[in-house]
Scaffold this active site. Structure first.
Site, PDB file in Angstrom:
ATOM      1  N   ASP A 112      26.144  14.708 -26.243  1.00  0.00           N
ATOM      2  CA  ASP A 112      24.906  14.861 -26.499  1.00  0.00           C
ATOM      3  C   ASP A 112      24.515  13.782 -27.210  1.00  0.00           C
ATOM      4  OD1 ASP A 112      22.665  16.038 -27.574  1.00  0.00           O
ATOM      5  OD2 ASP A 112      23.459  18.056 -27.681  1.00  0.00           O
ATOM      6  N   ASP A 170      18.688  14.197 -26.585  1.00  0.00           N
ATOM      7  CA  ASP A 170      18.067  14.829 -27.679  1.00  0.00           C
ATOM      8  C   ASP A 170      16.446  14.382 -27.696  1.00  0.00           C
ATOM      9  OD1 ASP A 170      18.459  17.015 -29.949  1.00  0.00           O
ATOM     10  OD2 ASP A 170      17.646  15.143 -31.131  1.00  0.00           O
ATOM     11  N   GLU A 190      15.949  16.478 -23.378  1.00  0.00           N
ATOM     12  CA  GLU A 190      15.449  17.540 -23.996  1.00  0.00           C
ATOM     13  C   GLU A 190      14.000  17.224 -24.376  1.00  0.00           C
ATOM     14  OE1 GLU A 190      15.819  20.268 -28.057  1.00  0.00           O
ATOM     15  OE2 GLU A 190      15.981  18.079 -28.002  1.00  0.00           O
ATOM     16  N   ASP A 243      19.498  26.311 -30.158  1.00  0.00           N
ATOM     17  CA  ASP A 243      18.159  26.501 -31.028  1.00  0.00           C
ATOM     18  C   ASP A 243      17.506  27.715 -30.958  1.00  0.00           C
ATOM     19  OD1 ASP A 243      18.361  23.609 -32.107  1.00  0.00           O
ATOM     20  OD2 ASP A 243      17.634  22.807 -30.239  1.00  0.00           O
TER      21      ASP A 243
HETATM   22  C1  NOJ Z   1      17.127  19.127 -30.686  1.00  0.00           C
HETATM   23  C2  NOJ Z   1      18.330  19.672 -31.209  1.00  0.00           C
HETATM   24  O1  NOJ Z   1      18.616  20.572 -30.062  1.00  0.00           O
HETATM   25  C3  NOJ Z   1      18.190  20.476 -32.525  1.00  0.00           C
HETATM   26  O2  NOJ Z   1      19.186  21.146 -32.933  1.00  0.00           O
HETATM   27  C4  NOJ Z   1      17.918  19.384 -33.397  1.00  0.00           C
HETATM   28  O3  NOJ Z   1      17.640  19.909 -34.652  1.00  0.00           O
HETATM   29  C5  NOJ Z   1      16.800  18.446 -33.070  1.00  0.00           C
HETATM   30  N1  NOJ Z   1      16.738  18.288 -31.719  1.00  0.00           N
HETATM   31  C6  NOJ Z   1      16.732  17.219 -33.967  1.00  0.00           C
HETATM   32  O4  NOJ Z   1      17.578  16.308 -33.721  1.00  0.00           O
END
Ligand code: NOJ
Length: 552
Positions: free
Chosen positions: A95, A196, A250, A325
């Site tokens: 990641d 990310d 993401e 999340d």
């Molecule tokens: C997405 C991540 O999945 C999340 O956990 C994180 O807080 C934010 N991006 C910021 O990096």
């Protein structure tokens, strides 16, 4: 294509398996569980960040991209994990958080100390005359998106926590650093990357105020056309050089159109995308921090639109119900008590027959639920704690704020993996960093492997994707899209067809199929209530899912 038959498992490193008793999951803990993951049948494991980090956002605030945080182990542990993974034919997806660094990162520290080179790594601006900050943007975790940059009078952009500083991708040096980080991990044998919030890397030179509308504000820095150029450059300079590598971007608040571009192989950008629209169907008026039922028709419609949108235009979906999340889908969209097993298997069934790459979030395969926390002290997540404070400021009573957190908090899915009925669910011999869900004596891996129905169902779904080209490559068509209880769709490949039906609720269901389905020799393929023969009057039990196939 190589990635189309793969199923990916997400292990939330911090909560997966602790082997040294410090209360945090670790790399050795992942290695130890590779036989378990092999048994499940997954091909790749996505691990949440374990790099050096102050952990203000659980590792998404990286202070060193090329070093392992001691709480998770060592570089040797990582190398060993990759090597053992090979023995089990399991690859790893790392990641990478390339939109921002921790303010503890050496780049930021040098910038703060006055080094001009590194100041250009970040997005520094002066406040605009007549207002407090360079723009009126909000950070995604609450509060302003700008923080004072030392005593320079300038501010640095921070779209998430104040300790996460956005990188300046307009600077070619930053883009080189990004490729260098990817190459470093590729050289170690890493075969996948999850990037990310990668669609917010393209900020304009001149940043402007929003109207105050949240969507308009996001559009000022999200999915900008330049993101495609940056991704193509990164692809050419790193992961694109190895056709085996799988990447998933993401995407924050993205669109179908942009996601087609990101994931169409012709564009040399990414393999696939995560979008989150289907996980906002319980945000009335776009408000997350409120207790609300989910909108079933909207949920189906969104999945449908993305299946068609990406499927018919050369894009590729990442399929998921859960991640670190999100609250757990079993509690969110189903019944996590009386029909827990059937909810788990029907949700899995719906997702694994779709087109795209399925992701299984740790614990999903044993039907783990939200922990239903009742006290603020049980939470660790910065976003949830900020949300609680804001709710209180708005005058929301404590009990109601706690009920909202119990429904929406990210900690719902971050509780430790439940391995057995021993203390702390066998996750750690120390004190877990986040409390284990109360139901671990009943819901745990040991028990599930001995007598459960969820794990074997996942095994079968994974196996079917490998066996059937139609599941991987067939086209998708909806059925009964307006039905308020039934989820149904077909997959078609040449002269083959699979039809899938799922009762999304706890009351039995009877549907006359004749308007949508031809009366022909359908054969049972898989169902979570066991084998049944096809009937034009379809009767489904609570949370029943079933597929039939036909070959002319
Ligand atoms: C997405 C991540 O999945 C999340 O956990 C994180 O807080 C934010 N991006 C910021 O990096």
């Amino acid at each position: 294509m190589h990635f189309k038959d793969k199923v990916i498992y997400q292990a939330y490193t911090k909560s997966f398996n602790d082997t040294d008793g410090n209360g945090y999951g670790d790399i050795k803990g992942v290695t130890e569980k590779l036989p378990y993951l092999k048994k499940l049948g997954v091909d790749m494991v996505w691990l949440n960040p374990f790099y050096v980090s102050p952990q203000n956002d659980n590792g998404y605030d990286i202070a060193d991209y090329k070093a392992i945080d001691p709480m998770y182990g060592t570089m040797e542990d990582v190398e060993e994990m990759i090597a053992v993974g090979k023995e089990y034919q399991i690859d790893f997806m790392f990641d990478l958080v390339l939109n921002h660094t921790s303010t503890e990162h050496a780049w930021f520290q040098k910038a703060l100390a006055g080094d001009k080179k590194y100041q250009d790594y970040y997005i520094l601006r002066e406040a605009v005359a007549g207002q407090e900050y360079p723009t009126n943007w909000d950070s995604k975790f609450g509060g302003p998106a700008w923080q004072p940059f030392g005593d320079t009078g300038k501010y640095y952009l921070s779209l998430y926590d104040p300790t996460q500083a956005d990188l300046n991708w307009r600077n070619p040096e930053v883009r080189k650093e990004a490729a260098d980080i990817v190459n470093f991990w590729m050289d170690k044998g890493v075969k996948g990357f999850r990037l990310d919030v990668i669609n917010v890397i393209g900020k304009d030179e001149k940043l402007i105020n929003s109207t105050g509308d949240i969507d308009q504000e996001k559009s000022l820095y999200t999915d900008k056309p330049i993101v495609h150029e940056y991704l193509r450059e990164l692809n050419h300079n790193s992961f694109g050089q190895d056709p085996e590598i799988i990447t998933v971007g993401e995407m924050s608040s993205t669109s179908i159109e942009s996601s087609i571009e990101y994931s169409n192989p012709k564009n040399d950008e990414l393999t696939m995308v995560f979008n989150f629209h289907h996980l906002k169907v319980d945000y009335p008026n776009k408000e997350k921090w409120t207790k609300a039922p989910f909108d079933f028709l909207e949920l189906k419609q969104l999945i449908n639109d993305w299946q068609i949108g990406l499927g018919e235009n050369g894009g590729w979906n990442a399929l998921f119900w859960n991640n670190h999340d999100q609250p757990r889908a079993i509690s969110r969209f189903g019944n996590d008590t009386q029909y827990r097993e059937k909810t788990a298997t029907s949700q899995a069934h719906i997702l694994h027959f779709l087109q795209g790459t399925p992701y299984i979030y740790q614990g999903e395969e044993i039907g783990m639920t939200d922990p239903h926390f009742t006290e603020l002290e049980q939470y660790r997540d910065i976003e949830s704690i900020n949300a609680y404070k804001q709710l209180k400021e708005k005058g929301v009573p404590h009990a109601e704020a706690m009920a909202i957190l119990a429904q929406k908090s990210r900690d719902n899915s971050r509780t430790p993996m439940q391995w057995n009925a021993k203390e702390n669910a066998g996750f750690t011999e120390g004190t877990p960093w986040l409390q284990v869900a109360h139901n671990y004596p009943e819901i745990n891996v040991e028990r599930e492997l001995a007598e459960g129905e969820i794990f074997p169902y996942y095994q079968r779904l994974i196996q079917l994707r490998k066996e059937r080209k139609i599941i991987r490559e067939g086209s998708y068509q909806p059925m009964f899209l307006e039905h308020e209880q039934l989820w149904a769709y077909r997959r078609i490949l040449d002269d083959e067809e699979i039809i899938t039906f799922a009762n999304f609720y706890g009351k039995p269901l009877k549907v006359d199929l004749s308007s949508e389905v031809a009366d022909q020799a359908w054969h049972y393929l898989l169902g979570n209530y066991g084998e049944k023969s096809f009937n034009m009057t379809l009767e489904l039990e609570p949370y029943e899912a079933i597929s039939f196939e036909y070959k002319s």
